[in-house]
Design a protein around this motif. Structure first.
Motif, PDB file in Angstrom:
ATOM      1  N   ILE A 179     -26.244  23.349  27.274  1.00  0.00           N
ATOM      2  CA  ILE A 179     -26.757  22.189  26.532  1.00  0.00           C
ATOM      3  C   ILE A 179     -25.780  21.850  25.399  1.00  0.00           C
ATOM      4  N   GLY A 180     -25.300  22.889  24.725  1.00  0.00           N
ATOM      5  CA  GLY A 180     -24.365  22.691  23.620  1.00  0.00           C
ATOM      6  C   GLY A 180     -23.047  22.065  24.066  1.00  0.00           C
ATOM      7  N   ASP A 181     -22.596  22.439  25.245  1.00  0.00           N
ATOM      8  CA  ASP A 181     -21.375  21.826  25.774  1.00  0.00           C
ATOM      9  C   ASP A 181     -21.599  20.338  26.040  1.00  0.00           C
ATOM     10  N   TRP A 182     -22.794  20.021  26.535  1.00  0.00           N
ATOM     11  CA  TRP A 182     -23.130  18.603  26.755  1.00  0.00           C
ATOM     12  C   TRP A 182     -23.146  17.869  25.403  1.00  0.00           C
ATOM     13  N   VAL A 183     -23.741  18.493  24.388  1.00  0.00           N
ATOM     14  CA  VAL A 183     -23.817  17.876  23.052  1.00  0.00           C
ATOM     15  C   VAL A 183     -22.410  17.608  22.523  1.00  0.00           C
ATOM     16  N   VAL A 184     -21.545  18.612  22.615  1.00  0.00           N
ATOM     17  CA  VAL A 184     -20.190  18.500  22.093  1.00  0.00           C
ATOM     18  C   VAL A 184     -19.405  17.401  22.818  1.00  0.00           C
ATOM     19  N   ALA A 185     -19.529  17.350  24.144  1.00  0.00           N
ATOM     20  CA  ALA A 185     -18.820  16.318  24.911  1.00  0.00           C
ATOM     21  C   ALA A 185     -19.356  14.940  24.549  1.00  0.00           C
ATOM     22  N   THR A 186     -20.670  14.846  24.385  1.00  0.00           N
ATOM     23  CA  THR A 186     -21.280  13.549  24.058  1.00  0.00           C
ATOM     24  C   THR A 186     -20.878  13.099  22.652  1.00  0.00           C
ATOM     25  N   VAL A 187     -20.825  14.042  21.728  1.00  0.00           N
ATOM     26  CA  VAL A 187     -20.388  13.709  20.364  1.00  0.00           C
ATOM     27  C   VAL A 187     -18.934  13.221  20.384  1.00  0.00           C
ATOM     28  N   ALA A 188     -18.074  13.908  21.111  1.00  0.00           N
ATOM     29  CA  ALA A 188     -16.661  13.497  21.200  1.00  0.00           C
ATOM     30  C   ALA A 188     -16.549  12.092  21.784  1.00  0.00           C
ATOM     31  N   ASN A 189     -17.291  11.830  22.869  1.00  0.00           N
ATOM     32  CA  ASN A 189     -17.260  10.495  23.493  1.00  0.00           C
ATOM     33  C   ASN A 189     -17.796   9.424  22.552  1.00  0.00           C
ATOM     34  N   THR A 190     -18.836   9.787  21.800  1.00  0.00           N
ATOM     35  CA  THR A 190     -19.445   8.826  20.874  1.00  0.00           C
ATOM     36  C   THR A 190     -18.475   8.483  19.743  1.00  0.00           C
ATOM     37  N   ILE A 191     -17.836   9.499  19.172  1.00  0.00           N
ATOM     38  CA  ILE A 191     -16.842   9.265  18.107  1.00  0.00           C
ATOM     39  C   ILE A 191     -15.779   8.286  18.614  1.00  0.00           C
ATOM     40  N   ALA A 192     -15.271   8.552  19.825  1.00  0.00           N
ATOM     41  CA  ALA A 192     -14.196   7.727  20.378  1.00  0.00           C
ATOM     42  C   ALA A 192     -14.679   6.302  20.661  1.00  0.00           C
ATOM     43  N   ARG A 193     -15.893   6.181  21.205  1.00  0.00           N
ATOM     44  CA  ARG A 193     -16.437   4.856  21.534  1.00  0.00           C
ATOM     45  C   ARG A 193     -16.617   4.031  20.268  1.00  0.00           C
ATOM     46  N   TRP A 194     -17.176   4.648  19.220  1.00  0.00           N
ATOM     47  CA  TRP A 194     -17.372   3.936  17.956  1.00  0.00           C
ATOM     48  C   TRP A 194     -16.022   3.545  17.352  1.00  0.00           C
ATOM     49  N   ALA A 195     -15.056   4.456  17.410  1.00  0.00           N
ATOM     50  CA  ALA A 195     -13.741   4.161  16.834  1.00  0.00           C
ATOM     51  C   ALA A 195     -13.121   2.947  17.536  1.00  0.00           C
ATOM     52  N   ARG A 196     -13.302   2.868  18.868  1.00  0.00           N
ATOM     53  CA  ARG A 196     -12.777   1.712  19.616  1.00  0.00           C
ATOM     54  C   ARG A 196     -13.467   0.419  19.186  1.00  0.00           C
TER      55      ARG A 196
END
Ligand code: C2E
Ligand code: MG
Ligand code: MG
Ligand code: MG
Length: 282
Positions: free
Chosen positions: A89-106
């Motif tokens: 679950i934590g790996d999913w959270v970490v991947a989702t957080v990374a994707n979210t940071i990148a999406r918002w930055a774009r």
């Protein structure tokens, strides 16, 4: 008579225990299914500067979109930790957080996003490797990542974990000690930890507006946090009166229902947009 009573009690006890074991087993099965069926989601709670009111970032919080309704971490995290499912679950959270940071930055929204991590996850050798890989894959800059570790975890983690945290921090990530005030801190250790922020637990915040001693304690803790070169973040602020006191006693960052509740991504982005004009006129 006494014997029957005794047996009755034993039976009640066993029945309770059996029911508990069944519930625990069911929760484990459901958690496995939830991972498989992608039933987890993140919500985002804003953090604002105490002095300007400007948004300075958000904390990502886990939700389980269970068929019976949304479940809070309090109802399943402990079981996820006991079974080790927290690692997946934590790996999913970490991947989702990374994707979210990148999406918002774009989208031009450079918001620092904090992720919570529990003992069992961080003890797992692959945690920091996955975190790095997820950030790289998403092309998310480390300076937009914040890692929250609880006070208790911070006091007891191994030298290896401390080194990994220090490395992440050197790469630009922010490190926060969460739930400060709920454990027992060794202040000499706290001072030497590679950290940037200390989050005062809600229990330290609750009575600041109504009780002079509680306010004095919070003020002393904020002084201590500043003394070790960290920022003080107050969490669980539920009233404007609490926020006002925290501003006066020098808290740096405010978080809580009175500032903004945890929200889905669309609501959070709308909220952050709304803040922008307010910031400009502040
Ligand atoms: P936490 O990291 O201390 O997060 C703060 C909790 O307080 C959140 O509960 C949040 O919704 C709640 N909260 C925020 N503002 C207020 C307020 O003004 N009043 C009150 N009463 N509560 C407020 P939540 O989302 O139920 O999460 C509970 C805990 O579960 C978190 O505590 C964190 O330790 C853990 N957690 C959440 N998400 C994750 C995750 O992705 N991974 C891991 N390992 N743990 C997580
Ligand atoms: Mg937290
Ligand atoms: Mg906390
Ligand atoms: Mg907490």
């Amino acid at each position: 008579q006494a014997k029957t009573q005794g047996r009755g009690r034993v039976e009640t006890f066993s029945d309770g225990l059996a029911a508990q074991m069944i519930a625990r087993a069911r929760l484990e099965t459901e958690l496995r299914a939830a991972i498989e069926h992608d039933e987890f989601a993140l919500v985002f709670q804003p953090q604002v500067s105490a002095s300007s009111g400007a948004i300075v970032g958000a904390e990502a919080l886990l939700r389980w979109q269970h068929p019976d309704g949304t479940k809070l971490p309090g109802s399943f995290l402990q079981r996820a930790e006991e079974t080790g499912l927290i690692v997946e679950i934590g790996d999913w959270v970490v991947a989702t957080v990374a994707n979210t940071i990148a999406r918002w930055a774009r989208l031009g929204i450079e918001q620092r996003l904090a992720v919570n991590v529990s003992q069992r996850q961080i003890d797992h050798a692959s945690f920091f490797r996955h975190l790095r890989a997820a950030m790289l894959a998403a092309q998310a800059p480390a300076r937009l990542l914040e890692l929250e570790i609880s006070e208790t975890l911070a006091m007891h983690c191994s030298e290896d974990v401390l080194r990994a945290i220090a490395t992440l921090r050197s790469a630009g990530a922010t490190i926060a000690v969460d739930d400060f005030g709920t454990g027992y801190s060794n202040l000499a250790r706290l001072r030497r930890l590679p950290i940037d922020r200390v989050k005062l637990d809600r229990s330290l915040i609750e009575h600041v507006a109504t009780n002079p001693e509680a306010r004095a304690v919070a003020q002393a803790v904020i002084g201590l946090v500043h003394g070790i070169g960290c920022e003080a973040v107050a969490e669980g602020i539920e009233s404007e009166a609490q926020a006002a006191v925290l501003r006066v006693i020098g808290c740096d960052v405010l978080q809580g229902y009175a500032i903004g509740a945890p929200m889905g991504e669309a609501d959070f982005l709308a909220w952050a947009q709304d803040m922008a004009p307010r910031r400009a006129t502040a």
